[in-house]
Design a protein around this motif. Structure first.
Motif, PDB file in Angstrom:
ATOM      1  N   SER A   1      -1.362  -6.494  -4.751  1.00 35.33           N
ATOM      2  CA  SER A   1      -0.226  -7.401  -4.843  1.00 35.33           C
ATOM      3  C   SER A   1       0.791  -6.780  -5.801  1.00 35.33           C
ATOM      4  CB  SER A   1      -0.680  -8.746  -5.425  1.00 35.33           C
ATOM      5  OG  SER A   1      -1.408  -9.470  -4.476  1.00 35.33           O
ATOM      6  N   LEU A   2       2.016  -6.696  -5.379  1.00 38.08           N
ATOM      7  CA  LEU A   2       3.056  -6.108  -6.224  1.00 38.08           C
ATOM      8  C   LEU A   2       3.139  -6.841  -7.570  1.00 38.08           C
ATOM      9  CD1 LEU A   2       5.459  -4.026  -6.169  1.00 38.08           C
ATOM     10  CD2 LEU A   2       6.918  -5.961  -5.596  1.00 38.08           C
ATOM     11  N   THR A   3       3.140  -6.048  -8.669  1.00 36.20           N
ATOM     12  CA  THR A   3       3.292  -6.637 -10.007  1.00 36.20           C
ATOM     13  C   THR A   3       4.552  -6.080 -10.673  1.00 36.20           C
ATOM     14  OG1 THR A   3       2.073  -4.854 -11.111  1.00 36.20           O
ATOM     15  CG2 THR A   3       0.789  -6.731 -10.305  1.00 36.20           C
TER      16      THR A   3
ATOM     17  N   ILE B   1       0.240   5.117  -8.087  1.00 40.76           N
ATOM     18  CA  ILE B   1      -0.396   5.473  -6.821  1.00 40.76           C
ATOM     19  C   ILE B   1      -1.369   4.364  -6.440  1.00 40.76           C
ATOM     20  CG2 ILE B   1      -1.823   7.207  -5.621  1.00 40.76           C
ATOM     21  CD1 ILE B   1       0.806   8.347  -6.599  1.00 40.76           C
ATOM     22  N   ILE B   2      -1.294   3.909  -5.203  1.00 44.08           N
ATOM     23  CA  ILE B   2      -2.247   2.912  -4.711  1.00 44.08           C
ATOM     24  C   ILE B   2      -3.333   3.662  -3.935  1.00 44.08           C
ATOM     25  CG2 ILE B   2      -2.541   0.835  -3.307  1.00 44.08           C
ATOM     26  CD1 ILE B   2       0.604   0.490  -3.753  1.00 44.08           C
ATOM     27  N   GLU B   3      -4.573   3.387  -4.267  1.00 41.78           N
ATOM     28  CA  GLU B   3      -5.702   4.102  -3.673  1.00 41.78           C
ATOM     29  C   GLU B   3      -5.642   4.056  -2.140  1.00 41.78           C
ATOM     30  OE1 GLU B   3     -10.498   3.675  -4.065  1.00 41.78           O
ATOM     31  OE2 GLU B   3      -9.294   2.783  -5.684  1.00 41.78           O
ATOM     32  N   ASP B   4      -6.025   5.143  -1.518  1.00 39.88           N
ATOM     33  CA  ASP B   4      -5.978   5.277  -0.069  1.00 39.88           C
ATOM     34  C   ASP B   4      -6.790   4.172   0.625  1.00 39.88           C
ATOM     35  OD1 ASP B   4      -4.682   6.973   1.767  1.00 39.88           O
ATOM     36  OD2 ASP B   4      -6.640   7.638   2.474  1.00 39.88           O
ATOM     37  N   GLY B   5      -6.215   3.538   1.637  1.00 40.86           N
ATOM     38  CA  GLY B   5      -6.917   2.493   2.382  1.00 40.86           C
ATOM     39  C   GLY B   5      -6.914   1.146   1.680  1.00 40.86           C
TER      40      GLY B   5
ATOM     41  N   SER C   1       0.868  -1.183   0.000  1.00 44.30           N
ATOM     42  CA  SER C   1       0.000   0.000   0.000  1.00 44.30           C
ATOM     43  C   SER C   1       0.905   1.234   0.000  1.00 44.30           C
ATOM     44  CB  SER C   1      -0.886  -0.005   1.239  1.00 44.30           C
ATOM     45  OG  SER C   1      -0.087   0.083   2.401  1.00 44.30           O
ATOM     46  N   GLU C   2       0.302   2.424  -0.130  1.00 43.72           N
ATOM     47  CA  GLU C   2       1.125   3.635  -0.082  1.00 43.72           C
ATOM     48  C   GLU C   2       1.956   3.683   1.202  1.00 43.72           C
ATOM     49  OE1 GLU C   2       1.955   6.084  -2.168  1.00 43.72           O
ATOM     50  OE2 GLU C   2       0.870   5.008  -3.717  1.00 43.72           O
ATOM     51  N   LYS C   3       1.323   3.267   2.304  1.00 43.13           N
ATOM     52  CA  LYS C   3       2.002   3.298   3.607  1.00 43.13           C
ATOM     53  C   LYS C   3       3.214   2.381   3.702  1.00 43.13           C
ATOM     54  CE  LYS C   3      -1.694   4.264   6.959  1.00 43.13           C
ATOM     55  NZ  LYS C   3      -2.551   3.648   7.977  1.00 43.13           N
ATOM     56  N   THR C   4       3.171   1.253   2.980  1.00 46.28           N
ATOM     57  CA  THR C   4       4.212   0.232   3.181  1.00 46.28           C
ATOM     58  C   THR C   4       5.185   0.139   2.006  1.00 46.28           C
ATOM     59  OG1 THR C   4       2.917  -1.603   2.249  1.00 46.28           O
ATOM     60  CG2 THR C   4       2.564  -1.103   4.569  1.00 46.28           C
TER      61      THR C   4
END
Lengths: 124, 124, 124, 124
Positions: free
Chosen positions: C85-87, C77-81, C46-49
């Motif tokens: 899976s990483l591609t 950008i990964i949507e908030d919340g 996620s954006e956080k990680t």
């Protein structure tokens, strides 16, 4: 029941006294679905090699404790002459967990409304 | 509780009506332990790079539904100047699952008597 | 140069007498790019990680023989919340290989025209 | 030669003008060995399921550019009724890379003296 050696081990059993038979079934099933997804996502796959990957995924998971049966389908058509990296969206997996008193059917399937490859218990 | 969007989704919830809150907790915990193991086993690791891998493993798992906390220790000493591929024997993982009514503590730990990296529910 | 123990090992060296120094550089670089991709694809992110995963990917690859530096960017950008899976499409990796006589800059980058996460040698 | 679509793509080719045909062969071979190792290490495997995993590993790698042939052996005996997580020590892989002017034979094999699963070029 299975002849897997861990399942008949007393030390192994001693770690699971705090779970009901149903809880044990869904716990072991959850482990195996998480394992399947994260072990094989990314594998190069084409129409030609789909079948062998489906078989290996299914066979490898049958090794895990209490997994009675696994069926793996890699869904969608891969363009001729091309290959892709396996993604969660391409997986449709049915997994049968057999514990002492329960048989649970678990599923990993891409749910369009969630845009998410969901792992859930279909029947217990 | 968490603000993860899946956890608040009705469609998502509809797939889990056949599980009790406790069953849900151990199911989600099982998925995350299976995922962690099979995602990261094989990663090159040395004494120098242990810490960053522990952090990334823990952070990535916190993304998963209902995972409140994760702590990952890579145990054992890796010889100076060398690196190894991460194995299950090297992992000591504690994972907290928080559902509506339960908080479960799960563990992945190598059990010597079993010669097996065991995933189990330590407290629920 | 690096102080990694394998690089200074005579038995190790004896297996590479049939390669020029340039060939050795691109061989080792190829191994490391293939490793990076297939080790980490599928990781929940996620954006956080993002940041912790970029660091761990880069640190783990620096363990490999002749890898002098690695820089990993998880793009998009990964949507908030949400998490995904990483591609391979999300990866932009620069990797520096340093052999006795060469320094090679390798790249893993999604190429739109090919719809393919390409691994190539940017400079040698 | 192969009919894989990427290998006949001009944009794809344009990224490799700085490599000789031999360098290209060892680069592509390196990628595929790194990929194979890090994709499949950790897979649950027993004597019963070895064969299907060997086949899937080999088939999946044949999808990659310039890989003409792959042979995978999972070596060592796994105790009856038990399963293990696949490790690099258990792999003996031969991989043939075929570029325009070269055919290279690559190997992944555990070298006891190094205590290391080595990837090297056996013949070019």
């Amino acid at each position: 029941m299975s002849e897997k050696s861990l399942e008949k081990n007393e030390i192994f059993d001693s770690y699971f006294k705090n779970l009901s038979d149903r809880e044990r079934a869904v716990f072991e099933g959850g482990i195996s679905l998480g394992a399947l997804f994260h072990q094989f996502i990314g594998t190069p796959v084409s129409e030609k090699t789909k079948k062998s990957l489906e078989i290996a995924m299914s066979e490898s998971l049958k090794n895990q404790p209490f997994i009675e049966d696994v069926s793996v389908s890699i869904v969608g058509i891969i363009e001729d002459g091309k290959y892709v990296s396996l993604t969660g969206e391409m997986l449709d997996v049915s997994l049968t967990v057999k514990t002492e008193k329960n048989r649970a059917l678990l599923r990993l399937k891409y749910i369009k409304e969630l845009d998410y490859p969901l792992m859930y218990v279909e029947k217990i």
